[in-house]
Design an enzyme around this catalytic site. Structure first.
Site, PDB file in Angstrom:
ATOM      1  N   TYR A   1      16.572 -38.368  -1.121  1.00 10.78           N
ATOM      2  CA  TYR A   1      16.451 -37.477   0.526  1.00 10.78           C
ATOM      3  C   TYR A   1      16.328 -38.957   1.317  1.00 10.78           C
ATOM      4  CZ  TYR A   1      11.401 -38.938   0.020  1.00 10.78           C
ATOM      5  OH  TYR A   1      10.356 -39.423  -0.140  1.00 10.78           O
TER       6      TYR A   1
ATOM      7  N   LYS B   1      15.240 -43.542  -3.641  1.00 14.58           N
ATOM      8  CA  LYS B   1      14.533 -42.433  -2.713  1.00 14.58           C
ATOM      9  C   LYS B   1      14.785 -41.064  -3.251  1.00 14.58           C
ATOM     10  CE  LYS B   1      12.893 -41.640   2.062  1.00 14.58           C
ATOM     11  NZ  LYS B   1      11.744 -41.805   1.744  1.00 14.58           N
TER      12      LYS B   1
ATOM     13  N   GLU C   1       2.834 -50.193  -3.814  1.00 15.24           N
ATOM     14  CA  GLU C   1       3.024 -49.542  -2.346  1.00 15.24           C
ATOM     15  C   GLU C   1       2.011 -48.461  -2.213  1.00 15.24           C
ATOM     16  OE1 GLU C   1       7.123 -47.994  -1.993  1.00 15.24           O
ATOM     17  OE2 GLU C   1       7.042 -46.872  -4.001  1.00 15.24           O
TER      18      GLU C   1
ATOM     19  N   LEU D   1       9.690 -48.515  -3.175  1.00 15.07           N
ATOM     20  CA  LEU D   1      10.896 -48.279  -2.137  1.00 15.07           C
ATOM     21  C   LEU D   1      11.044 -49.328  -1.084  1.00 15.07           C
ATOM     22  CD1 LEU D   1      12.941 -45.853  -1.469  1.00 15.07           C
ATOM     23  CD2 LEU D   1      11.381 -45.329   0.147  1.00 15.07           C
TER      24      LEU D   1
HETATM   25  N1  PMP Z   1       7.527 -46.150  -0.130  1.00 13.83           N
HETATM   26  C1  PMP Z   1       7.290 -44.887  -0.378  1.00 13.83           C
HETATM   27  C2  PMP Z   1       7.273 -44.342  -1.728  1.00 13.83           C
HETATM   28  C3  PMP Z   1       7.914 -43.837   0.734  1.00 13.83           C
HETATM   29  O1  PMP Z   1       7.908 -42.619   0.414  1.00 13.83           O
HETATM   30  C4  PMP Z   1       7.937 -44.503   1.980  1.00 13.83           C
HETATM   31  C5  PMP Z   1       8.241 -43.353   3.170  1.00 13.83           C
HETATM   32  N2  PMP Z   1       9.614 -42.821   3.015  1.00 13.83           N
HETATM   33  C6  PMP Z   1       8.024 -45.817   2.283  1.00 13.83           C
HETATM   34  C7  PMP Z   1       7.640 -46.801   1.190  1.00 13.83           C
HETATM   35  C8  PMP Z   1       8.384 -46.200   3.533  1.00 13.83           C
HETATM   36  O2  PMP Z   1       9.709 -46.294   3.858  1.00 13.83           O
HETATM   37  P1  PMP Z   1      10.261 -46.080   5.365  1.00 13.83           P
HETATM   38  O3  PMP Z   1       9.921 -47.451   6.173  1.00 13.83           O
HETATM   39  O4  PMP Z   1      11.812 -46.016   5.294  1.00 13.83           O
HETATM   40  O5  PMP Z   1       9.584 -44.944   5.943  1.00 13.83           O
END
Ligand code: PMP
Length: 303
Positions: free
Chosen positions: A39, A160, A192, A216
């Site tokens: 996603y 993701k 994270e 991620l």
């Molecule tokens: N890590 C995880 C596990 C996440 O779910 C997200 C948010 N989607 C992020 C990091 C940050 O990603 P982004 O800056 O693309 O929102």
């Protein structure tokens, strides 16, 4: 019924458009049965002329393509196709305010349940518009509470994936501890948040956990790297120990829905001075400038 409950956006599902409340997938969809899908969440910012524009869309589409590639689902659209679809979702849901676009692609609907990839199935594609409420100025001025927990997820966190059980449990852990986010540690190292990347400041240097399978890579990861350069803040991507996390001068998280947000309490202990720090303030301002820049360029392209 609250306004949020009454919200019934027009969504896209496998070539059809209709209200979210009426969208249906077969129970043998691999997304339902196995969490076999990926996603994206793209923030949309309300513009002065009443339109909404996606921020960093090229990067989101590139990550979607990477996630699909890693789980070997053929990308159902090229970038132009995704852009057209996203702009149609925005157009179908005219309204005011910031919003987000949620995109999900699963491996598709199998004839029977079985773990390995079924032959000859078509991916399921779902796109919807969602509400987006950024933290208020008061929340930002106060900073947020975070708690820590052991990272027990698999080692493909770079994908993701909609298989989010580990993240779901960590998010619930935050809620049950009156915190905004759970910050995870694996083998004594910072990874994270449940749905955010985590940054610390040590002696004026901004530190981020290494990109790789343990996290991620947020679209804001590269952005924050750029913003720190712009603001003259030294940046290092490297392993961060639990001790460094707990003695950080500043901690912040980043995500599409939080932009960059200061954490001022960790596990009940004040972070640094207990208020949002100078590096956070510089990055937040640089973030706002980056949005303005991107949207100015977008309006020039349209003209
Ligand atoms: N890590 C995880 C596990 C996440 O779910 C997200 C948010 N989607 C992020 C990091 C940050 O990603 P982004 O800056 O693309 O929102």
């Amino acid at each position: 019924m609250s306004q949020a409950e009454a919200f019934d956006p027009t969504v896209y599902l496998n070539g059809e458009w209709g209200p979210l409340s009426e969208a249906r997938i077969p129970v043998l969809d691999r997304g339902f049965i196995f969490g076999d899908g990926v996603y994206e969440v793209v923030p949309l910012y309300a513009q002065p002329d009443g339109t909404r524009l996606p921020f960093r869309l090229a990067q989101h589409l590139a990550r979607l393509a990477r996630s699909l590639g890693k789980i070997r689902i053929d990308n159902p659209f090229d970038d132009a196709g995704w852009r057209a679809l996203i702009h149609r979702v925005i157009a179908e849901n005219a309204g005011a305010g910031d919003a987000l676009v949620y995109i999900q692609v699963t491996r598709g609907v199998a004839k029977r349940r079985g773990h390995a990839f079924p032959a000859g199935i078509t991916p399921t594609v779902f796109v919807m518009l969602g509400h987006l409420v950024f933290p208020s100025a008061a929340d930002r001025a106060r900073g947020a509470v975070a708690v820590t927990a052991e990272d027990k997820r698999w080692l493909h966190c770079d994908i993701k994936s909609t298989s989010l059980l580990g993240n779901v449990l960590m998010s619930q852990h935050a809620v049950e501890n009156d915190a905004l986010e759970t910050i995870q540690l694996r083998d004594g190292l910072l990874t994270e948040g449940s749905s955010s990347n985590v940054w610390i400041v040590k002696g004026g240097t901004l530190l981020g956990a290494p990109r790789g399978p343990r996290i991620l890579e947020g679209i804001r990861y590269g952005l924050i790297e750029e913003l720190s350069r712009e603001a003259g803040i030294p940046f290092e991507e490297r392993d961060i120990t639990e001790a460094e996390l707990r003695s950080a001068d500043e901690i912040m998280i980043s995500s599409a829905t939080k932009e960059v947000m200061p954490i001022t309490t960790l596990d009940g202990v004040q972070v640094g001075e207990g208020r949002p720090g100078a590096v956070y303030a510089a990055l937040f301002e640089a973030y706002q400038r980056a949005k303005t820049r991107e949207f100015e360029q977008a309006s020039k392209r349209v003209i």
